[in-house]
Design a protein around this motif. Structure first.
Motif, short mmCIF file in Angstrom:
data_model
loop_
_atom_site.label_atom_id
_atom_site.label_comp_id
_atom_site.label_asym_id
_atom_site.label_seq_id
_atom_site.Cartn_x
_atom_site.Cartn_y
_atom_site.Cartn_z
N ARG A 256 -24.93 0.14 6.92
CA ARG A 256 -24.40 1.45 6.55
C ARG A 256 -22.95 1.37 6.14
O ARG A 256 -22.51 1.99 5.16
N LEU A 257 -22.14 0.59 6.91
CA LEU A 257 -20.73 0.48 6.60
C LEU A 257 -20.52 -0.19 5.25
O LEU A 257 -19.73 0.28 4.43
N VAL A 258 -21.20 -1.30 5.02
CA VAL A 258 -21.04 -2.01 3.75
C VAL A 258 -21.45 -1.12 2.58
O VAL A 258 -20.77 -1.05 1.55
N LEU A 279 -23.44 -9.43 1.66
CA LEU A 279 -22.19 -8.91 2.20
C LEU A 279 -22.29 -8.63 3.69
O LEU A 279 -21.38 -8.95 4.47
N VAL A 280 -23.40 -8.02 4.07
CA VAL A 280 -23.61 -7.72 5.49
C VAL A 280 -23.63 -9.00 6.30
O VAL A 280 -23.02 -9.10 7.37
N GLU A 281 -24.31 -10.01 5.80
CA GLU A 281 -24.40 -11.27 6.52
C GLU A 281 -23.04 -11.94 6.65
O GLU A 281 -22.68 -12.43 7.73
N TYR A 289 -13.70 -7.50 7.91
CA TYR A 289 -14.29 -8.43 6.95
C TYR A 289 -15.14 -7.67 5.95
O TYR A 289 -15.15 -7.97 4.75
N ALA A 290 -15.87 -6.66 6.44
CA ALA A 290 -16.71 -5.86 5.54
C ALA A 290 -15.85 -5.16 4.50
O ALA A 290 -16.21 -5.10 3.31
#
Length: 979
Positions: A256-258, A279-281, A289-290
Motif C-alpha cells: 500500500r505504501l509503495v 519495489l516492495v521487495e 527505503y520505499a
C-alpha cells in the motif's frame, strides 16, 4: 552545529525578546521549508499508543513514551503525525492545544554533541513564553540555563550546572500547570549523559502532571554497552516509561505504501505490477527505503544501500551537490551563520539556486535559519562522499566559525571535533584540552571522556604540546581521570590518575599534592583502602605553613578515618584540619572540620559532641556546602540516637534550603535520603518506598548510591517483595562489600541486610559469615554494632535450631560494650528475645523503629503457637498482621497470616485440609516432616538420598511458600492440626 533551533532566543539579552534572525540572500523565503509528508501506513497501533498516552497526560497522569526502531523505519514521521493530530484536535475544539517543546540529539562524528536536544527544548520554551516568563517558570536555579543559552542568563563559572536536569524538569512541570506540555526528544542514541539524566528526571516528574515526554532512538545503534540501555532499562523496570517499538511493515502495508508513493510521482499508470512488487521487495518493509525507491520507479534499481541513499543526491546539479556536502560536513543541522562561514563570499552566488534545488528534490529540508537532510541516513551517506581535501577545508571552516561564536561549552566541543576531522592536530588538541578542563563545571561527562581520551592520543602528534595548550601532560592526565571518575569508569580513572602522579614534575610539589589528592579521592570512590597513604604523601609535600593547601587534605583524611570507625584518629586529624583552616582564614573548611570532629566523637559514644555539631552550623555562615554537611550529619546523628521526628525535621529543613537555592540533585539526595530513612523508622513506608523508587536510579555510582541502594533493598525485603530484594542484592553484593571495606555504615548495614536475605533463603553458612563482624569492636561503632547484633541474634538462634555449634558469648560481650548508646535498651531487648532469653512483649512495647512492634508480635505469636497456646497465639498473630498492614510491612503481614492459615487459626479460613498440603509438593511435604523432627539439612539429605544442596533448596522453597521466616515456625505449621 551548536543548536537544533534558531539562535535568536539564546542570543537575546536576559529579559529582552529576541530579534528576528536576518536571512541570507540565498534563503529569501521562497525556498520551501517543508516537503509534503509521505502517507503514514501501517502505524495505527503505534499512533493509538501515543494518543492514549496524551489522553492520560491531559487528565493529569503524565508519562514517558519511548519510540524505538531501526534507521528509516519512520519514528520521526510517526511523532510528526501524532503532533499534527493534536493540533487538528485542538483546532476542531477551539482550544490552544498542548505546548510542544522539541529537541533533537546530534552526533559530532565521534561522540554526542553536548546539550543539542536540550538547547532545542529551551529555545521552544523561550519562543512560546518569552525570556522572563521562562526564567520565572524555571525557578530559583534558572541561572543553570545559561549553559544552554548564554544570552538568556549570564554564564558564571561558579554556577552548579549539575542542576541542569532538575531545572529543565522543573521548567516543563511548571509549564504543564497551565496547559498540557509535550516534550519531544529525538535520536536519544546520540544523547549525552546530561540529556539522559533529563529524560530520567522528567520520567519521575511526569506521572502527577499533564506532561508527556516522547523520546525516539535507533534501536540498531544501541548496542549492549551503549549507556542509553541502562537508562531505558531502569525506566521500564520502574514502570515509568511505555515502550513503542516501530516494526518493519508487513507485505500488505508495504505494498500500500509503495503504491501510494508511486502515485505521487504521477507515473502510477505506467508502472507495471511486477515493478511495484520489486519495489516492495527491495524496500524490505522500511518506509524510508520505499520513499527513495518509489521516486525512481521504472528506472534502474540501485545495487546497494549506499546507492539507494544517494539516489536523489546523485541527480542534483554540481552546485546543489556541493551545497549538500557543505551541509553534511556541518553535522545534523547547518545554521545560516555556519554555512556563510563555510561557503565564503564567493560561494554565496550559487547558494540560492543550489539550496532551492536540493530542497525541491527532497534531499534537504529548510527551516527558519538553516538546513538539514531529510533523513540522517542520507546525511551520513553524503558526508562519506567528501573528498579528503574538501573535508579538511569544510571542517576547518566549521571549527573557526564555532570558535568565533558564543564560546559556549557546546561550541568548544563541536569545534574540537571539527578540528579533529580537519586533521589539524594542534588546534584539535587545544580545543580538546579546553573541553576537558571546563567539562566538570559544565556537567557534560560523556563528551569530556571522549574528547579527553582523544587529547591524550593527539599529545604526541603535536610539536611542543605544552606550549600549545598551556599545561603539561600529567595535568591533562589528571583532568581526564576526573572526567572518567565522574562517568563512573573508576578503574580507568585510577589508572590515569596514577600515571599523572608518576609523571608530575618534581619541581611542583603543590601540583603533586593535588594529583595525589585526586588519586586518593578516586580510590576512595572505588572502596580502596589506599587512599590514606596517598593523602599522607600529599601532606608530606606541602610545607607546614601552607595552611590553605593542607586544610582540605587533612579534612579528607579525617573523613576517611571517621567513615572507617577510626574515631580517635578522626578526632585528632579533624583538629589539625581545623587549625589549618583557621590559620588560612578558610571558613568553609573550619565548619567542615568541626562537623567531622563532632561526628567522630559522637560515633565513639561521646554524646556531648552534638553541641560541637551545632557550632559547625554557626561557622558555616552562608556557605551552602558547609550548611549541607551540617544538615546531613545533624539529621543522621538523630537517626542513630533514635530521635526520628527531630531527624526528619532537620533533614527536611536542609532539603528546603537546598530547593530554595536551586542546589544540585546530589546534595539534595543526601538530605532527602535522611528524610526517607526517618519515614522508615516512624512507619511511613509507602512514602519512603516511593521516594527510593523515584530517586535512587538518578544517583551516579558512588558510595552514596550504595547507602541508598542498600536501604531501598532492605525496605523492599520488609515490604514483602523478597524475590526482588534477593535479585538486587545478588547484582550489587560485590560492589557493596567492596565499599564496606572502607566505610563503617556500609559494612554494617550491608552485613545485616545480606544476612537477613540469607536467612530467607535458608543459607545459614552465608548468614553466619556475614554477622561475624558484629563481634569486632574495631569495625563498628556502638550504634551499628547494636543493629548488626540484633540480626546476628536471629541468625544464631536459627543456627542452634539447625543443630549448628555456635558460640554466643562473643556476641553477648559485644552487646555489653554498647550500653553507652541511648537506644541500647531496645536493641538489647530484641537481642535477648531472639535468643530466647527475653520476652517478645518487651520488644513490642519498646521505643524503637516502627517495624519492631509487628515483628515482635509475630514472633511472640509463633512462640505461643509452638507452646500450644493457640488462643493467645491467634490474638498475637492477628495483631501482628494488623500492625504490619498499618505501616506497609508486607513481609511480617504475610508471615503472620501464613502461620495462622497453616495452623488452621485464620478467621474465616479456607478449610479443605491443612494449608501445608495445599501449598507444597509431595517431596516438600516429606522434607517438612523431617524439619519438624529437628533434622538438619545434612541429615535430611542422608534420609532422602539427596544432596545437601538439594535439601537446602527444598527448605528455602518451604519457608517461602508457607510465608514463615524460620525452620522452627515451619515445624509449628507441620505439626498443626486445625480445629
Amino acid at each position: 552545529m551548536t543548536s537544533t533551533r534558531p539562535a535568536s532566543p539564546t542570543d537575546a539579552p536576559a529579559g529582552q525578546a529576541a530579534a528576528a534572525t536576518p536571512r541570507a540572500a540565498w534563503h529569501d523565503g521562497d525556498v520551501p521549508t517543508l516537503s509534503a509528508p509521505s502517507p503514514l501506513i501501517g502505524r495505527a497501533a503505534e499512533l493509538d499508543s501515543l494518543r492514549e498516552a496524551f489522553t492520560n497526560a491531559r487528565a493529569g497522569s503524565g508519562g514517558v513514551v519511548v519510540v524505538g526502531g531501526e534507521a528509516g523505519i519512520g519514528k520521526t514521521r510517526l511523532v510528526a503525525e501524532f503532533l499534527a493530530g493534536l493540533s487538528r484536535d485542538a483546532g476542531d475544539a477551539g482550544e490552544a492545544g498542548p505546548l510542544v517543546l522539541h529537541g533533537q540529539c546530534a552526533d559530532s562524528g565521534s561522540g554526542p554533541l553536548p546539550y543539542a536536544a536540550l538547547t532545542g527544548v529551551l529555545a521552544d520554551a523561550v519562543d512560546a513564553l518569552g525570556p522572563e516568563a521562562t526564567l520565572e517558570a524555571a525557578g530559583p536555579a534558572a541561572d543553570a540555563l545559561g549553559v544552554l543559552a548564554p544570552g538568556l542568563v549570564d554564564v558564571r563559572r561558579d554556577v552548579d550546572t549539575g542542576r541542569l536536569p532538575e531545572v529543565l524538569a522543573d521548567l516543563a512541570c511548571a509549564l504543564a500547570v497551565a496547559r498540557p506540555v509535550v516534550v519531544v526528544l529525538e535520536d536519544l542514541h546520540w544523547s549525552d549523559d546530561v540529556t539522559r539524566t533529563v529524560v530520567a528526571r522528567l520520567a519521575r516528574s511526569a506521572p502527577r502532571t499533564t506532561l508527556l515526554v516522547v523520546a525516539t532512538f535507533r534501536s540498531d545503534d544501541v548496542g549492549r554497552r551503549h549507556p542509553l540501555r541502562t537508562t531505558l532499562a531502569e525506566l521500564e523496570r520502574s514502570r515509568l516509561a511505555t515502550r513503542v517499538d516501530v516494526p518493519r511493515l508487513d507485505a500488505d502495508d508495504a505494498t500500500r505504501l509503495v503504491a501510494a508513493l508511486v502515485a505521487t510521482t504521477g507515473r502510477a499508470p505506467d508502472v507495471p505490477g511486477t515493478v511495484l512488487a520489486q519495489l516492495v521487495e527491495r524496500a524490505q518493509g522500511v518506509p524510508f527505503y520505499a520513499e527513495e525507491l518509489a521516486e525512481f520507479a521504472g528506472d534502474a534499481m540501485p545495487d546497494s544501500l549506499r546507492d539507494l541513499l544517494l539516489l536523489r543526491y546523485s541527480s542534483l546539479s554540481d552546485a546543489a551537490r556541493t551545497f549538500c556536502r557543505t551541509v553534511a560536513a556541518a553535522g545534523q543541522r547547518a545554521p545560516h551563520e555556519l554555512l556563510v562561514a563555510m561557503l565564503g563570499v564567493a560561494g554565496l552566488d550559487d547558494a540560492e539556486s543550489a539550496a532551492r534545488e536540493a530542497v525541491e528534490a527532497h534531499v534537504l529540508v529548510a527551516d527558519a535559519d538553516g538546513y538539514r537532510f531529510r533523513h540522517a541516513l542520507m546525511q551520513e551517506a553524503v558526508d562519506d562522499e567528501l573528498l579528503p581535501g574538501e573535508a579538511r577545508r569544510l571542517h576547518a571552516a566549521c571549527a573557526r566559525a564555532l570558535e568565533e561564536a558564543g564560546r559556549t561549552f557546546a561550541d568548544v566541543a563541536a569545534a574540537a571535533d571539527h578540528w579533529w576531522r580537519a586533521r589539524v592536530p594542534d588546534r584539535a588538541l587545544a580545543s580538546a584540552v579546553e573541553v576537558v578542563t571546563t567539562a566538570e563545571a559544565d556537567g557534560s561527562t560523556s563528551t569530556a571522556v571522549v574528547v579527553g581520551e582523544r587529547a591524550l592520543e593527539l599529545w604526541d602528534l603535536v610539536p611542543e604540546p605544552e606550549r600549545v595548550v598551556g599545561l603539561h601532560h600529567a595535568a591533562l592526565l589528571r583532568h581526564v581521570a576526573v572526567a572518567l571518575q565522574d562517568a563512573a569508569q573508576i578503574d580507568r580513572a585510577a589508572g590515569l590518575a596514577r600515571e599523572a602522579v608518576d609523571e608530575w614534575p618534581a619541581d611542583d610539589p603543590a601540583g603533586q599534592a593535588r594529583a595525589l589528592s585526586t588519586l586518593a579521592h578516586i580510590l576512595g570512590k572505588a572502596g580502596d583502602a589506599g587512599s590514606d597513604g596517598l593523602l599522607d604523601e600529599a601532606l608530606a609535600l606541602l610545607p607546614v605553613e601552607d595552611h590553605a593547601g593542607r586544610a582540605p587534605l587533612l579534612r579528607l583524611k579525617a573523613r576517611n578515618a571517621m567513615m572507617d570507625h577510626r574515631d580517635d584518629e578522626a578526632v585528632a586529624v579533624a583538629g589539625m584540619a581545623l587549625d589549618a583552616a583557621r590559620a588560612a582564614g578558610d571558613a568553609q573548611n573550619v565548619s567542615l572540620a568541626l562537623n567531622l570532629r563532632a561526628m567522630s566523637r559522637l560515633n565513639g559514644g561521646d554524646l556531648d559532641a552534638l553541641a560541637e555539631l551545632d557550632t559547625s552550623r554557626e561557622a558555616a555562615g552562608d556557605d551552602w556546602r558547609a550548611q549541607c554537611h551540617y544538615y546531613t550529619n545533624a539529621s543522621d546523628s538523630r537517626l542513630k540516637l533514635g530521635r526520628y521526628v527531630e531527624a526528619e525535621r532537620l533533614a527536611e529543613q536542609g532539603a528546603t534550603i537546598a530547593r530554595s537555592l536551586g542546589a544540585g540533585w546530589a546534595t539534595r539526595a543526601m538530605l532527602e535520603g535522611n528524610v526517607a530513612e526517618a519515614w522508615i523508622e516512624v512507619g511511613r513506608w509507602p512514602d519512603a518506598e516511593a521516594w527510593y523508587e523515584r530517586s535512587v536510579p538518578l544517583i551516579d555510582p558512588s558510595d552514596y548510591a550504595v547507602y541508598l541502594g542498600e536501604r531501598w533493598t532492605w525496605l523492599t525485603m520488609w515490604r514483602g517483595d523478597v524475590d526482588r530484594a534477593q535479585a538486587i542484592a545478588r547484582a550489587r553484593r560485590a560492589t557493596w562489600l567492596r565499599f564496606g571495606r572502607v566505610e563503617e555504615q556500609i559494612r554494617a548495614r550491608v552485613a545485616g541486610t545480606l544476612a537477613e536475605l540469607a536467612l530467607l533463603r535458608d543459607d545459614l553458612d552465608d548468614a553466619l559469615d556475614l554477622i561475624s563482624i558484629a563481634t569486632d569492636r574495631r569495625a563498628l561503632s556502638p550504634f551499628y554494632r547494636l543493629t548488626t547484633l540484633a540480626v546476628a541474634a536471629r541468625v544464631l538462634d536459627r543456627a542452634r535450631a539447625a543443630g549448628r555449634p555456635v558460640d554466643v558469648a562473643p556476641y553477648r560481650d559485644a552487646l555489653a560494650s554498647c550500653t553507652v548508646w541511648p537506644t541500647y535498651p531496645t536493641w538489647a531487648a530484641l537481642f535477648a528475645a531472639e535468643l530466647g532469653d527475653g520476652s517478645w512483649e518487651a520488644v513490642a512495647s519498646a521505643d524503637g523503629p516502627a517495624h519492631l512492634r509487628p515483628y515482635a508480635l509475630y514472633r511472640d505469636g509463633a512462640s505461643l503457637l509452638a507452646a500450644g497456646d493457640r488462643a493467645t497465639a491467634r490474638e498475637r498473630l492477628d495483631a501482628a498482621a494488623q500492625a504490619a498492614d498499618a505501616i506497609g510491612c508486607g513481609l511480617v503481614a504475610a508471615q503472620a497470616r501464613a502461620l495462622l492459615d497453616g495452623a488452621g487459626l485464620a478467621r474465616g479460613g479456607r478449610g479443605g485440609g491443612r494449608a501445608v498440603d495445599r501449598a507444597l509438593t509431595e517431596r516438600e511435604r516429606q522434607v517438612l516432616d523431617l524439619v519438624a523432627e529437628g533434622l538438619t539439612n545434612g541429615q535430611i539429605a542422608e534420609r532422602l538420598f539427596i544432596s545437601r544442596k538439594t535439601a537446602s533448596v527444598h527448605v528455602s522453597a518451604i519457608l517461602r511458600k508457607l510465608g514463615v521466616s524460620s525452620r522452627t515456625e515451619a515445624a509449628v505449621v507441620a505439626r498443626s492440626d486445625p480445629s
